[in-house]
Design an enzyme around this catalytic site. Sequence first.
Site, mmCIF file in Angstrom:
data_model
loop_
_atom_site.group_PDB
_atom_site.id
_atom_site.type_symbol
_atom_site.label_atom_id
_atom_site.label_comp_id
_atom_site.label_asym_id
_atom_site.label_seq_id
_atom_site.Cartn_x
_atom_site.Cartn_y
_atom_site.Cartn_z
ATOM 1 N N ARG A 120 81.636 57.503 33.577
ATOM 2 C CA ARG A 120 82.277 57.098 34.831
ATOM 3 C C ARG A 120 83.550 57.899 35.063
ATOM 4 O O ARG A 120 83.919 58.174 36.219
ATOM 5 C CB ARG A 120 82.564 55.586 34.803
ATOM 6 C CG ARG A 120 82.995 55.035 36.150
ATOM 7 C CD ARG A 120 83.099 53.520 36.135
ATOM 8 N NE ARG A 120 84.217 53.053 35.314
ATOM 9 C CZ ARG A 120 84.472 51.785 35.058
ATOM 10 N NH1 ARG A 120 83.684 50.832 35.543
ATOM 11 N NH2 ARG A 120 85.501 51.431 34.314
ATOM 12 N N SER A 164 83.524 46.125 30.277
ATOM 13 C CA SER A 164 83.814 47.269 31.137
ATOM 14 C C SER A 164 82.729 48.337 30.958
ATOM 15 O O SER A 164 82.388 48.699 29.828
ATOM 16 C CB SER A 164 85.180 47.829 30.730
ATOM 17 O OG SER A 164 85.517 48.896 31.565
ATOM 18 N N ARG A 216 89.191 49.400 26.052
ATOM 19 C CA ARG A 216 88.076 48.695 26.693
ATOM 20 C C ARG A 216 86.917 48.495 25.716
ATOM 21 O O ARG A 216 86.251 47.463 25.728
ATOM 22 C CB ARG A 216 87.624 49.449 27.950
ATOM 23 C CG ARG A 216 88.515 49.153 29.135
ATOM 24 C CD ARG A 216 88.416 50.158 30.250
ATOM 25 N NE ARG A 216 89.475 49.881 31.227
ATOM 26 C CZ ARG A 216 89.314 49.184 32.336
ATOM 27 N NH1 ARG A 216 88.132 48.714 32.654
ATOM 28 N NH2 ARG A 216 90.329 48.956 33.152
ATOM 29 N N ARG A 225 91.956 53.178 41.180
ATOM 30 C CA ARG A 225 91.213 54.398 40.834
ATOM 31 C C ARG A 225 91.068 55.221 42.108
ATOM 32 O O ARG A 225 91.282 54.705 43.214
ATOM 33 C CB ARG A 225 89.821 54.026 40.289
ATOM 34 C CG ARG A 225 89.887 53.349 38.937
ATOM 35 C CD ARG A 225 88.519 52.888 38.474
ATOM 36 N NE ARG A 225 88.637 52.081 37.266
ATOM 37 C CZ ARG A 225 87.816 51.086 36.944
ATOM 38 N NH1 ARG A 225 86.811 50.760 37.739
ATOM 39 N NH2 ARG A 225 87.984 50.418 35.829
#
Length: 419
Positions: free
Chosen positions: A268, A144, A279, A175
Amino acid sequence: MGEIQADFFEGVGDDSLPFEFDTQSIDGTITTVGDKIYVIGGGSNDETDGIDVRIFNKSKGKWDVPTTLGTKPAQCKGHSAVLLNNDRILILKKDSTPDDCTWFLEVDTPYVREKKEKMGTEVVAWSKGVKAHAPKPIVISGPSGVGKGTLISKLMKEFPSTFGFSVSHTTRAPREKEVDGVHYHFAERTSMEKEIRDGKFLESASVHGNLYGTSIEAVEVVSDAGKRCVLDIDVQGARSVRTCSLDAIYIFICPPSFEELEKRLRARGTETEEQVQKRLRNAKIELEEGKSSGLFDHILVNCDLEICYQTLKKLLGLDGCTGTTPIDGSSVKNVELPNGHSISEVNQKIFIHCVTADPGKKNLFVLDVSSLKGGAPGRTRGLNMYAIDPFANCLNGGLKETNCLNGGLERDANGIILT
Ligand SMILES: Nc1nc2c(ncn2[C@@H]2O[C@H](COP(=O)(O)OP(=O)(O)O)[C@@H](O)[C@H]2O)c(=O)[nH]1
Ligand SMILES: Nc1ncnc2c1ncn2[C@@H]1O[C@H](COP(=O)(O)OP(=O)(O)O)[C@@H](O)[C@H]1O
């Protein structure tokens, strides 16, 4: 190769059928494979149900309703059936659209045999027949935040007619900028689990606490469009796809360092701190597996985005390409078959005789099934259908392709000679 089966709605007179099997009450086609008689169609009046299948077991003298995998073809005004290779039944639907007339009911292929063993029931599997051969898919994996999505987006943008994205299903929440059906099919866990049990998925895996999976349809729609399918899946998914023998190119994307991966993931800003931690923990395992498993054909380090993208293009043979030409422009369409047709089979060629009132129209077609590829759980590819002139006075007599007499006849994209 099997015998030719009686047409739907026509009477069936076969002395070899067992006494208990009352042919008068049968409305579908009848195909015998070993000690089983497959009755296809005629059982359900509910049009939304699709064509149904029943099996009469001659040695047990009783009926079975098999577990039916894959998407059933929609009901139609009738169909013809012919057994191929003793393991699948070719179904030619009458009066149906050109891209919906050819189907295969697999009854004893390796896929069906494996499912029978696993499920302990009778199993049959539907596979739609299409003309286009599928270009080799590309499987992209990596932890990820490494930049998989970014690289894939660049590829899609530059080569929109060459590549198509396999839209996965997931149970994770969308998202902010994600669109249902474009980035993912966002699904409820129970319905996704049911579809997985029903054999609708090529692979599925639990990743970062959510369920992810590639449906067979997601890959097939891209291939149907003659495009090369790109799958963004985790390492477990890549391993499953390898074992289900999808001939693909497997690429693993690595970060230049773990610190850089963490930086990108945080920058991000799409995950909570808890999700980021999860992750990152999983990334350690994925990086180890990705680099050492031998699963991947290529490992790319995504340090500078532009350099990595150029390397990706190079290994896909795209450097210097303009990005506008499809890899395989062939269409999936077949011939539109009228209601009145009958079929016969010679040397892996199916001759389709169409009843047409117009004497100027071609009424004899050949469906070449000698080089079929794929099959359930996906499409059956490589159908080749063309028109022939049964009265052509060729040197060696018999049936001959129309253009042996009249070279240079114009054909359409399906190989059908235009009249
Ligand atoms: N096995 C499998 N993994 C998938 C699928 N779709 C996405 N993934 C993987 O699931 C992981 C999480 O994806 P996502 O939640 O979009 O987060 P991202 O990796 O940060 O983009 C990634 O490793 C994806 O490659 C799928 O259909 N099957
Ligand atoms: N080579 C790179 N250098 C710096 N940032 C990058 C690079 N590649 C991608 N990114 C950024 O890293 C973040 C994660 O990339 P993304 O494509 O979403 O990763 P993934 O799909 O693998 O989870 C995004 O904000 C993206 O813009």
